[in-house]
Design an enzyme around this catalytic site. Structure first.
Site, mmCIF file in Angstrom:
data_model
loop_
_atom_site.group_PDB
_atom_site.id
_atom_site.type_symbol
_atom_site.label_atom_id
_atom_site.label_comp_id
_atom_site.label_asym_id
_atom_site.label_seq_id
_atom_site.Cartn_x
_atom_site.Cartn_y
_atom_site.Cartn_z
ATOM 1 N N SER A 13 0.846 -1.322 -0.155
ATOM 2 C CA SER A 13 -0.110 0.045 0.043
ATOM 3 C C SER A 13 0.922 1.346 -0.084
ATOM 4 O O SER A 13 2.192 1.154 0.154
ATOM 5 C CB SER A 13 -0.857 -0.083 1.130
ATOM 6 N N TYR A 54 -4.449 9.019 13.147
ATOM 7 C CA TYR A 54 -3.254 7.908 13.117
ATOM 8 C C TYR A 54 -3.913 6.714 12.321
ATOM 9 O O TYR A 54 -2.940 5.919 11.722
ATOM 10 C CB TYR A 54 -3.192 7.506 14.705
ATOM 11 N N LYS A 189 9.331 -10.001 -9.629
ATOM 12 C CA LYS A 189 8.584 -11.142 -9.298
ATOM 13 C C LYS A 189 7.349 -10.607 -8.522
ATOM 14 O O LYS A 189 6.322 -11.248 -8.905
ATOM 15 C CB LYS A 189 9.301 -11.975 -8.200
ATOM 16 N N LYS A 223 10.724 -7.752 -19.840
ATOM 17 C CA LYS A 223 10.332 -9.037 -18.888
ATOM 18 C C LYS A 223 9.188 -8.782 -18.238
ATOM 19 O O LYS A 223 8.287 -9.697 -18.368
ATOM 20 C CB LYS A 223 11.512 -8.875 -17.925
ATOM 21 N N CYS A 381 -8.507 26.798 12.214
ATOM 22 C CA CYS A 381 -9.582 26.086 12.782
ATOM 23 C C CYS A 381 -9.349 26.168 14.237
ATOM 24 O O CYS A 381 -9.540 26.967 14.836
ATOM 25 C CB CYS A 381 -9.729 24.716 12.089
ATOM 26 N N LEU A 382 -8.860 24.936 14.605
ATOM 27 C CA LEU A 382 -8.437 24.733 16.003
ATOM 28 C C LEU A 382 -7.481 26.047 16.395
ATOM 29 O O LEU A 382 -7.370 26.641 17.467
ATOM 30 C CB LEU A 382 -7.798 23.503 16.555
ATOM 31 N N GLY A 383 -6.675 26.042 15.417
ATOM 32 C CA GLY A 383 -5.482 27.222 15.444
ATOM 33 C C GLY A 383 -6.096 28.466 15.730
ATOM 34 O O GLY A 383 -5.688 29.225 16.492
ATOM 35 N N GLN A 385 -9.002 29.034 17.104
ATOM 36 C CA GLN A 385 -9.547 28.863 18.631
ATOM 37 C C GLN A 385 -8.512 29.091 19.615
ATOM 38 O O GLN A 385 -8.559 29.935 20.649
ATOM 39 C CB GLN A 385 -10.397 27.532 18.678
ATOM 40 N N HIS A 507 -10.709 25.941 6.540
ATOM 41 C CA HIS A 507 -9.565 25.209 6.284
ATOM 42 C C HIS A 507 -9.055 25.753 4.797
ATOM 43 O O HIS A 507 -9.470 24.965 3.918
ATOM 44 C CB HIS A 507 -9.875 23.816 6.180
ATOM 45 N N GLU A 509 -6.427 25.243 3.407
ATOM 46 C CA GLU A 509 -5.500 24.317 2.772
ATOM 47 C C GLU A 509 -6.173 23.555 1.783
ATOM 48 O O GLU A 509 -5.394 23.023 0.959
ATOM 49 C CB GLU A 509 -4.761 23.395 4.149
HETATM 50 N N1 GLN Z 1 -12.132 20.957 17.841
HETATM 51 C C1 GLN Z 1 -12.570 22.206 17.272
HETATM 52 C C2 GLN Z 1 -14.146 22.283 16.616
HETATM 53 O O1 GLN Z 1 -14.537 21.359 16.537
HETATM 54 C C3 GLN Z 1 -11.653 22.527 15.681
HETATM 55 C C4 GLN Z 1 -11.885 21.654 14.574
HETATM 56 C C5 GLN Z 1 -10.812 21.708 13.671
HETATM 57 O O2 GLN Z 1 -9.810 22.021 14.036
HETATM 58 N N2 GLN Z 1 -11.185 21.010 12.600
HETATM 59 O O3 GLN Z 1 -14.294 23.466 16.550
#
Ligand code: GLN
Length: 557
Positions: A13, A54, A189, A223, A381-383, A385, A507, A509
């Protein structure tokens, strides 16, 4: 009538099937064709939204709010095709619709079985894509040939070729040629076995692409061709890239992959225009003179895939600014233990998205360090907050400021659960997801970067800035510069006093492409370069850190 390309993988994989699918899409778009790309994943989760990074790496979100596999990020970065809920199905989502139909009486009188009911549903997922008025549908099958759970998918695509006609359907198989250092040889192989396994299922690949560390000679190719029963000119090499994954379309075009696809599927022959990609690769190979270092402070930091799109977007912004971006990957919990010294010498700090309490205080320390030391900062996002909690605690002296996600009973909930989330108990697909509009305030850094008053960005969150505290935060210099017009939610914050301090609830990104870097990432990297120029410490003398890693240009998926 659409034509179909199926991409399967064998031997191991993580071979880069997603990248290859994206690159094939890119080659066909360069020929003026309308393409669609989708991934069929053999796991039982209905979507990857409930999986830990993870397990799965990043969860990629499309405009329509579908939580998808991170390979869809590659598809969007390599092509212009918009993705949606049709672009990713799983064993779980397929069984889900078959079982719902069974409960509704849709199969009355019948025994519902893997063949034909599940395989029919898989084929429908592919056909539904084609209804979007496309020339070619590219379908990547997740997993590896030989996996038990892949079997219904492989049976479905075999049937699909049989039913639609072999002249409209093409099978591409990606394998690995392992290099044995002891004997100095590349071995074929495992590839032979993998193709053998596919043929057992009834699929004879039309194209074979092998991944390899070392280029192989014509004899080895012949081959492979002979033993895998694939014509010589349909065997393609994907050697580990020298500089960047974005070289891949050009590498494959040079070997004639797009020519072969056009011929095999009888598609209209127009000239290929890969000039944008050639320009991009030229910049990557010849024109990156600067080098900056960005600290990414997160919770799943040892796993590159957990923040895949963030690293890619930083790399795109680096290319735009003609600088190589190195990442200092900082484990937020480690920062709590070791202190902000681990951030010393970086030219910018980014706190990406995340969930749960672990590492939060380390991220808050990083945001404070950036704010107080005038280091470019970007929270996502979390950043965002985190940035608000930090500002409330340390600039506004609001003791006990926190998010109710981390402390349900905190004294000052500057971040709180959105009203629409209060009664939500199910975890799957229930966040605020996908594209929402944001009104950008004129005379703000955000407006300077976007150059537009109304923007649309993708979301994945449950918590938001608590408007109750906004006035106080503003009085101390935190500017809400982007607001969702329908619900009055804070979408962007910035600190005008700071050279570059911005955070967003969405987001960005997910919308950055190498050909079209995202403006906020572009501005952040430009600010980091500026910071490097202005900082007393000459570049290259930053404290060496075990977290320093080369930019995301290299393959190493
Ligand atoms: N945990 C935060 C929320 O749910 C931020 C979510 C995130 O960073 N995608 O609002």
């Amino acid at each position: 009538m659409a034509k179909y390309i199926f991409i399967t993988g064998g031997v191991v994989s993580s071979l880069g099937k997603g990248l290859t699918s994206g690159a094939v899409g890119c080659l066909l778009e360069a020929r003026g064709l309308r393409i669609g790309i989708q991934k069929l994943d053999p796991y039982i989760n209905v979507d990857p939204g409930t999986m830990s990074p993870y397990e799965h790496g990043e969860v990629y979100v499309t405009d329509d709010g579908t939580e998808t596999d991170l390979d869809l990020g590659h598809y969007e970065r390599f092509t212009n095709t918009p993705l949606n809920r049709l672009s990713n199905s799983t064993t779980g989502s397929i069984y889900d619709s078959v079982i719902r139909r069974e409960r509704a009486g849709g199969y009355l009188g019948k025994t519902v079985q893997v063949v034909p009911h599940i395989t029919n549903e898989i084929k429908d997922c592919i056909l539904r894509m084609a209804e979007q008025d496309l020339d070619v549908v590219i379908t990547e099958i997740g997993g590896t040939v030989g996996d038990i759970e892949s079997l219904p998918f492989l049976e479905a695509i075999r049937q699909f070729g049989h039913e639609q006609g072999r002249d409209r359907v093409m099978y591409m198989h990606l394998t690995l040629l392992p290099y044995l250092r002891a004997t100095g040889e590349v071995k074929t192989k495992p590839t032979q076995h993998s193709v053998g396994k596919l043929r057992e299922i009834g699929i004879q690949p039309d194209v074979l692409i092998y991944r390899t560390e070392k280029s192989v000679d014509a004899e080895v190719r012949s081959k492979i061709s002979l033993f895998c029963n694939v014509p010589d000119d349909a065997v393609f090499e994907e050697k580990d890239v020298d500089h960047s994954i974005y070289e891949l379309p050009i590498i494959l075009a040079k070997q004639g992959l797009d020519e072969l696809i056009l011929k095999r599927l009888q598609l209209p022959r127009s000239e290929s225009d890969l000039s944008e990609w050639e320009r991009l690769v030229d910049i990557i190979v010849n024109q990156l003179d600067g080098e900056i270092e960005i600290a990414v402070v997160g919770k799943y930091i040892e796993l590159h895939d957990a923040y895949k799109s963030v690293y890619e977007a930083l790399t795109h912004a680096g290319i735009e600014n003609r600088a190589r971006v190195k990442f200092r990957k900082v484990e937020a919990e480690e920062l709590e233990d070791e202190g902000v010294e681990v951030l010393e010498g970086v030219h910018g700090i980014l706190v990406p998205g995340g969930f749960g309490k672990r590492g939060i205080e380390g991220m808050i320390l990083a945001a404070r360090y950036a704010r107080e030391n005038k280091i470019p900062f970007f929270g996502i996002c979390l950043g965002l907050q985190i940035a608000v909690i930090e500002f409330a605690r340390n600039a506004c002296h609001m003791k006990g400021a926190n998010s109710t996600e981390f402390d349900a009973k905190c004294a000052v909930p500057v971040i709180d659960l959105m009203d629409e989330q209060l009664d939500v108990t199910d975890k799957g697909g229930t966040m605020r997801l996908g594209a929402y509009a944001c009104r950008v305030k004129p005379k703000s850094l955000a407006f300077e970067l976007y150059g537009e008053e109304t923007i649309s960005e993708r979301h994945r969150h449950r918590w938001e800035v608590n408007n109750k505290y906004l006035e106080k935060l503003e009085a101390h210099g935190l500017k809400p510069s982007g607001i969702n017009p329908d619900k009055n939610l804070v979408e962007i914050i910035e600190i005008p006093e700071h050279p570059f301090y911005i955070s967003c609830q969405f987001h960005p990104e997910f919308k950055s492409k190498p050909i079209k870097p995202h403006p906020v990432f572009g501005g952040f990297v430009a600010a980091a370069i500026e910071h490097q120029k202005n900082s007393a410490r000459p570049s290259g003398t930053a404290r060496p850190s075990k977290h320093v890693e080369k930019g995301a240009e290299e393959r190493g998926e």
